[in-house]
Design an enzyme around this catalytic site. Structure first.
Site, PDB file in Angstrom:
ATOM      1  N   GLU A  62      50.789  31.582  43.767  1.00 32.18           N
ATOM      2  CA  GLU A  62      49.944  31.139  44.881  1.00 32.18           C
ATOM      3  C   GLU A  62      49.997  32.131  46.037  1.00 32.18           C
ATOM      4  OE1 GLU A  62      48.399  27.338  47.386  1.00 32.18           O
ATOM      5  OE2 GLU A  62      49.812  27.028  45.747  1.00 32.18           O
ATOM      6  N   GLY A  83      44.454  27.118  49.480  1.00 31.47           N
ATOM      7  CA  GLY A  83      44.544  26.734  48.080  1.00 31.47           C
ATOM      8  C   GLY A  83      43.932  25.368  47.813  1.00 31.47           C
ATOM      9  N   HIS A  90      54.152  28.187  31.572  1.00 34.32           N
ATOM     10  CA  HIS A  90      55.404  28.935  31.543  1.00 34.32           C
ATOM     11  C   HIS A  90      55.675  29.328  30.088  1.00 34.32           C
ATOM     12  CE1 HIS A  90      55.728  27.720  35.660  1.00 34.32           C
ATOM     13  NE2 HIS A  90      55.568  26.469  35.283  1.00 34.32           N
ATOM     14  N   ARG A  92      57.912  32.176  28.920  1.00 31.95           N
ATOM     15  CA  ARG A  92      59.201  32.756  28.522  1.00 31.95           C
ATOM     16  C   ARG A  92      60.208  32.550  29.640  1.00 31.95           C
ATOM     17  NH1 ARG A  92      57.299  36.873  26.636  1.00 31.95           N
ATOM     18  NH2 ARG A  92      58.036  36.817  24.502  1.00 31.95           N
ATOM     19  N   HIS A 107      36.578  35.131  40.039  1.00 28.70           N
ATOM     20  CA  HIS A 107      35.354  34.806  40.790  1.00 28.70           C
ATOM     21  C   HIS A 107      35.649  34.947  42.272  1.00 28.70           C
ATOM     22  CE1 HIS A 107      31.892  32.581  42.315  1.00 28.70           C
ATOM     23  NE2 HIS A 107      32.743  31.832  42.985  1.00 28.70           N
ATOM     24  N   GLY A 109      33.420  34.204  45.377  1.00 29.83           N
ATOM     25  CA  GLY A 109      32.153  33.734  45.914  1.00 29.83           C
ATOM     26  C   GLY A 109      32.223  33.511  47.414  1.00 29.83           C
TER      27      GLY A 109
END
Length: 140
Positions: A62, A83, A90, A92, A107, A109
């Site tokens: 994030e 966000g 996940h 490994r 994307h 935009g």
């Protein structure tokens, strides 16, 4: 693709009192269409069984996607990137060392951005794959 007025020094000093600093996340590269950051796998990012916590991977993802959106804004003085949704698979386990996240756009935009974040270990093996959707809103 990214606003050229931002550089690695800017990212490294963006806000020193954040979760990124607490977890040891460091931005290390800005390319034409990607950003790379690294994060230590240590006591700050371990889960109780001594491996990288999935939540720490999501923080790295994030952070990368949010910064990429900020650097892609048409007018960073009048817009903010926040966000909306994040998912992570996940792949490994990692016990120690560093993981590296690389963000690229899926994307970009006017009102939403969607980012692909791949996190790898020091050997370049995939650790986590994440997708982040960001809303572009007016700054108030």
């Amino acid at each position: 693709m990214f606003n050229k007025s931002f550089d690695l020094d800017f990212l490294r000093n963006l806000n020193p009192k954040t979760i990124d600093t607490q977890l040891g996340i460091e931005f290390i590269e800005i390319g034409e269409d990607f950003i790379v950051a690294k994060m230590p796998v240590d006591h700050r990012t371990h889960q109780p069984f001594g491996i990288l916590h999935g939540g720490a991977s999501v923080v790295l993802a994030e952070s990368l996607g949010s910064v990429a959106s900020m650097l892609s804004l048409a007018d960073p003085e009048k817009q903010r990137a926040v966000g909306l949704e994040i998912s992570a698979n996940h792949i490994r386990a990692v016990r120690d060392g560093w993981v590296y996240g690389r963000v690229t756009a899926l994307h970009v935009g006017r009102s939403t951005h969607v980012w692909d974040i791949k996190i790898t270990n020091e050997a370049g093996k995939l650790v986590c794959v994440s997708r982040l959707t960001v809303a572009i809103i007016d700054a108030k």
